[in-house]
Design a protein around this motif. Structure first.
Motif, mmCIF file in Angstrom:
data_model
loop_
_atom_site.group_PDB
_atom_site.id
_atom_site.type_symbol
_atom_site.label_atom_id
_atom_site.label_comp_id
_atom_site.label_asym_id
_atom_site.label_seq_id
_atom_site.Cartn_x
_atom_site.Cartn_y
_atom_site.Cartn_z
ATOM 1 N N VAL A 12 52.868 -11.167 -22.438
ATOM 2 C CA VAL A 12 53.638 -9.994 -22.019
ATOM 3 C C VAL A 12 55.133 -10.278 -22.072
ATOM 4 O O VAL A 12 55.935 -9.440 -22.498
ATOM 5 C CB VAL A 12 53.199 -9.554 -20.608
ATOM 6 N N ALA A 13 55.546 -11.489 -21.627
ATOM 7 C CA ALA A 13 56.969 -11.834 -21.657
ATOM 8 C C ALA A 13 57.504 -11.862 -23.082
ATOM 9 O O ALA A 13 58.611 -11.380 -23.358
ATOM 10 C CB ALA A 13 57.185 -13.193 -20.982
ATOM 11 N N ALA A 14 56.738 -12.399 -24.018
ATOM 12 C CA ALA A 14 57.170 -12.426 -25.417
ATOM 13 C C ALA A 14 57.218 -11.015 -25.996
ATOM 14 O O ALA A 14 58.137 -10.681 -26.758
ATOM 15 C CB ALA A 14 56.223 -13.304 -26.239
ATOM 16 N N TRP A 15 56.266 -10.170 -25.618
ATOM 17 C CA TRP A 15 56.254 -8.796 -26.133
ATOM 18 C C TRP A 15 57.451 -8.003 -25.618
ATOM 19 O O TRP A 15 58.080 -7.254 -26.358
ATOM 20 C CB TRP A 15 54.956 -8.114 -25.716
ATOM 21 N N ARG A 16 57.798 -8.184 -24.338
ATOM 22 C CA ARG A 16 58.960 -7.484 -23.783
ATOM 23 C C ARG A 16 60.254 -7.966 -24.429
ATOM 24 O O ARG A 16 61.179 -7.191 -24.635
ATOM 25 C CB ARG A 16 59.015 -7.689 -22.270
ATOM 26 N N ARG A 17 60.308 -9.257 -24.747
ATOM 27 C CA ARG A 17 61.498 -9.777 -25.421
ATOM 28 C C ARG A 17 61.622 -9.195 -26.829
ATOM 29 O O ARG A 17 62.722 -8.897 -27.298
ATOM 30 C CB ARG A 17 61.425 -11.301 -25.472
ATOM 31 N N LEU A 18 60.491 -9.020 -27.509
ATOM 32 C CA LEU A 18 60.519 -8.458 -28.857
ATOM 33 C C LEU A 18 60.949 -6.995 -28.850
ATOM 34 O O LEU A 18 61.496 -6.506 -29.849
ATOM 35 C CB LEU A 18 59.132 -8.588 -29.499
ATOM 36 N N ARG A 19 60.734 -6.272 -27.762
ATOM 37 C CA ARG A 19 61.147 -4.870 -27.694
ATOM 38 C C ARG A 19 62.661 -4.735 -27.682
ATOM 39 O O ARG A 19 63.203 -3.750 -28.177
ATOM 40 C CB ARG A 19 60.561 -4.210 -26.441
ATOM 41 N N THR A 20 63.368 -5.718 -27.111
ATOM 42 C CA THR A 20 64.832 -5.653 -27.044
ATOM 43 C C THR A 20 65.502 -6.428 -28.163
ATOM 44 O O THR A 20 66.642 -6.131 -28.509
ATOM 45 C CB THR A 20 65.314 -6.206 -25.691
ATOM 46 N N ALA A 21 64.836 -7.434 -28.730
ATOM 47 C CA ALA A 21 65.435 -8.245 -29.802
ATOM 48 C C ALA A 21 64.341 -8.590 -30.799
ATOM 49 O O ALA A 21 63.696 -9.633 -30.702
ATOM 50 C CB ALA A 21 66.074 -9.518 -29.235
ATOM 51 N N ARG A 22 64.127 -7.696 -31.767
ATOM 52 C CA ARG A 22 63.038 -7.888 -32.721
ATOM 53 C C ARG A 22 63.303 -9.027 -33.693
ATOM 54 O O ARG A 22 62.381 -9.551 -34.308
ATOM 55 C CB ARG A 22 62.790 -6.602 -33.500
ATOM 56 N N ARG A 23 64.570 -9.400 -33.865
ATOM 57 C CA ARG A 23 64.902 -10.485 -34.789
ATOM 58 C C ARG A 23 64.965 -11.843 -34.107
ATOM 59 O O ARG A 23 65.379 -12.818 -34.718
ATOM 60 C CB ARG A 23 66.237 -10.194 -35.464
ATOM 61 N N ASP A 24 64.571 -11.911 -32.843
ATOM 62 C CA ASP A 24 64.593 -13.173 -32.112
ATOM 63 C C ASP A 24 63.399 -14.025 -32.555
ATOM 64 O O ASP A 24 62.250 -13.700 -32.281
ATOM 65 C CB ASP A 24 64.526 -12.902 -30.604
#
Length: 219
Positions: A51-63
């Motif tokens: 879930v933490a990785a998915w939430r991070r991808l929502r704000t920074a898809r190129r991370d």
């Protein structure tokens, strides 16, 4: 009044997949020597990292780090599902898998910390516009009305030339931004960008726009 959630096929499928994945992770952790409450904590740890990785991808898809931890958590979940499907003897778990299961909490904590405290993409700061300083007008000369003798005629004074406007300092970041816009226009059209078009594009005050077009030698 809050809307009631209507159950549909996707919601039911999500509940079934989550329950089965949770049970498979618990069975694998228990077979690797983690008994009692510890075996139940492993599925929660995997799901929280996912879930933490998915939430991070929502704000920074190129991370790339977010994609890395998302794949790690997804591999842990899918690996448990495959391992408990009969491909692994849960009564004789290999040593490397026991070591991997025992080291998972530290790995998940590291991934969650890096995802939560990773810096976001900072936009370049807006360039500050230097306001033009007001020019003090010269005071009119005072006339002494108490004199009885008329003063001799004097030559009329020429109007004083206006004081030069203060120089406008163009920030380097704003000048680089304007140069990129002008270069993109020239690359697209084959001709230099007109000064008025660049001024309209930037939307800056007259002195600042004039200074930028002068720096870029635009007409």
């Amino acid at each position: 009044m809050s809307r009631s959630m209507r159950p549909d096929a996707v919601l039911v499928q999500a509940v079934i997949a989550g329950a089965l994945s949770f049970a498979h992770l618990h069975d694998l952790a228990e077979a690797a020597g983690q008994s009692g409450w510890k075996a139940w904590a492993y599925p929660i740890s995997v799901d929280l990292l996912l879930v933490a990785a998915w939430r991070r991808l929502r704000t920074a898809r190129r991370d790339r780090s977010a994609w890395t931890w998302f794949v790690i958590a997804l591999f842990a979940s899918l690996g448990a599902n495959i391992a408990t499907a009969g491909l692994l003897d849960l009564k004789h778990v290999p040593d490397w898998l026991c070591i991997l299961v025992a080291g998972w909490p530290a790995l998940a904590f590291l991934g969650g910390t890096l995802l939560v405290h990773a810096p976001t993409d900072n936009a370049p700061p807006a360039a500050a516009v230097v306001p033009a300083q007001p020019v003090d007008e010269p005071a009119a000369p005072e006339v002494d009305v108490r004199r009885e003798d008329p003063a001799p005629p004097t030559a009329p004074e020429l109007p004083a030339s206006p004081a030069p406007a203060p120089a406008v300092t163009v920030p380097v970041a704003l000048l680089d931004h304007a140069r990129k816009i002008a270069d993109s226009h020239q690359a697209a059209t084959g001709s230099p960008m007109p000064a008025d078009a660049l001024t309209a594009r930037l939307g800056l005050p007259g002195p600042m726009s004039a200074a930028i077009t002068s720096e870029l030698q635009l007409t």
